[in-house]
Design an enzyme around this catalytic site. Structure first.
Site, short mmCIF file in Angstrom:
data_model
loop_
_atom_site.label_atom_id
_atom_site.label_comp_id
_atom_site.label_asym_id
_atom_site.label_seq_id
_atom_site.Cartn_x
_atom_site.Cartn_y
_atom_site.Cartn_z
N ASP A 61 -41.79 -7.07 -23.90
CA ASP A 61 -41.41 -8.18 -25.04
C ASP A 61 -40.44 -7.86 -25.86
OD1 ASP A 61 -44.23 -7.37 -24.35
OD2 ASP A 61 -45.06 -8.18 -26.20
N ASP A 74 -40.30 -5.71 -33.32
CA ASP A 74 -40.02 -7.51 -33.61
C ASP A 74 -39.30 -8.10 -34.25
OD1 ASP A 74 -42.29 -7.38 -31.55
OD2 ASP A 74 -43.82 -6.84 -33.04
N1 GLY Z 1 -45.30 -9.61 -28.67
C1 GLY Z 1 -47.09 -9.80 -28.60
C2 GLY Z 1 -47.31 -10.67 -27.76
O1 GLY Z 1 -46.77 -11.07 -26.75
O2 GLY Z 1 -48.64 -10.79 -27.85
#
Ligand code: GLY
Length: 401
Positions: free
Chosen positions: A175, A117
């Site tokens: 993601d 992330d």
């Molecule tokens: N990246 C985590 C979400 O979109 O909840």
């Protein structure tokens, strides 16, 4: 010199201002956009007084209080990033000052290595700070963060590892496509062409393994890191392993749009347009174009079908960007405009002073975990503001008045 001056005077005499090439005139800003920028400014200003750097607003707890998160939380970069976009939309210096404080409060991000992330966390905060100010003090965290993100790449499966928790061996989530823009930028900024190669490989592997025939995507693909074999395809936050989790579709659309913008590789554009078609033609999309949290929730009127404004904001921002990358971009811009008008209506836009100073209401974090259902979310606000900024730019609207 005299001759040059004479020629300029003669040109001005022969071609009065009205006949010379003019910059595109600023169009009249629509009321809904003026109102949403005004609300954003009020909410962001109030939030800078209510919250402290290092503990950023994430969502709303069930008791109605603000849920805050420290620098290790994946959402941490969104609030500083929203302040940067708020500054760009309004020209309000106080927002730029606050954006700087909240960004620099995340200095410890440079030490994080346990998650993919880092793109969300560092590029949305420090990345915007550097883009807007050109101030070199933002660079060390950006440089180390890109190194840490790149170090999570394994050439055998050909992907960057997403999570270090859970039962999976080498999980990669859709993601993760959102982190590639950071790597493309860092490759240029820090003269590290290997980052571009890693981003390209990740995007191509994901294109092969994450997508179904209809261009919807799985949320999680688990790889064997020693052989690259796929162990499992499924979901974590979606309805079922075979469903299309709405925010996941949004991350994919946004990710491939930015991959194309950075590489001009036609495969990435084709992928982005196919994901866009899946989203825009989906029969379960409600009339206001704000999706339910998963596209496979069929009864969109049931209480198990809250809308996800965060998915809508990400889709709108991505579609506006996509509209600038293709010849016939109007259909993307029009669709995004409809979404932004919905998000800017009373149903989704907070009243100033309410909603724990978040800008949008009605998002979903993880429905089946009973977590953050029908709450504001920091990333809904971030991508909404980004979309408003992109929209105003494309349409030549001045939001700073
Ligand atoms: N990246 C985590 C979400 O979109 O909840």
């Amino acid at each position: 010199m005299m001759t040059l001056r004479f020629s300029i005077c003669l040109f001005a005499f022969l071609f009065p201002i009205s006949m010379q090439a003019q910059p595109k005139p600023v169009a009249e800003t629509p009321q809904w956009l003026e109102k949403s920028v005004k609300v954003a400014r009020q909410q962001l200003m109030a939030a800078t007084r209510a919250y402290q750097p290092g503990l950023n607003p994430r969502s709303t707890n069930q008791d109605g209080s603000a849920r805050l998160a420290d620098y290790k939380d994946w959402i941490t970069g969104f609030f500083p990033g929203s302040l940067w976009y708020g500054y760009e939309l309004t020209g309000e210096d106080k927002l730029a000052k606050a954006a700087e404080r909240f960004t620099l409060g995340l200095d410890s991000l440079r030490y994080l290595t346990h998650t993919h992330d880092l793109g969300f966390m560092i590029y949305c905060s420090y990345g915007n700070g550097y883009r807007i100010t050109n101030d070199k003090k933002y660079l060390p965290v950006l440089e180390q963060g890109a190194k840490n993100l790149n170090a999570r790449f394994n050439p055998i499966p050909g992907v960057i590892r997403s999570w270090d928790f859970g039962e999976w061996k080498y999980p990669v989530i859709i993601d993760n496509m959102m982190n590639l823009e950071y790597l493309y930028w860092a490759a240029q900024q820090f003269h590290e062409p290997k980052y571009t190669a890693v981003a390209n490989t990740h995007a191509l592997t994901t294109m092969k393994n994450h997508f179904r025939n209809d261009y919807s995507s799985y949320h999680v693909v688990d790889y064997d890191p020693k052989t690259g074999a796929i162990l499992q395809k499924g979901t974590h936050q979606g309805l079922t392993n075979e469903s299309a989790w709405s925010r996941g579709q949004a991350w994919g659309l946004y990710g491939y749009t930015m991959c194309y913008e950075n590489t001009k590789n036609q495969k990435f554009l084709d992928q982005a347009e196919k994901i866009a078609a899946y989203i825009m033609n989906h029969p379960n999309t409600p009339a206001d174009k704000i999706p339910v949290w998963d596209y496979d929730v069929h009864n969109v009127k049931s209480e198990r079908a809250p809308r996800d404004a965060s998915a809508a904001a990400v889709i709108a921002s991505a579609l506006i960007e996509l509209s600038t990358q293709v010849k016939d971009g109007k259909k993307y811009l029009d669709y995004a405009e409809d979404m932004l008008k919905s998000l800017s209506g009373d149903q989704y836009l907070a009243k100033p002073g309410e909603n724990n100073f978040f800008i949008l209401k009605h998002s979903v974090g993880a429905f089946l975990f009973n977590s953050e259902i029908d709450t504001p979310l920091a990333y809904a606000d971030y991508y909404y503001l980004e979309a408003l900024k992109r929209y105003a730019q494309v349409k030549h609207f001045d939001t700073k008045k």
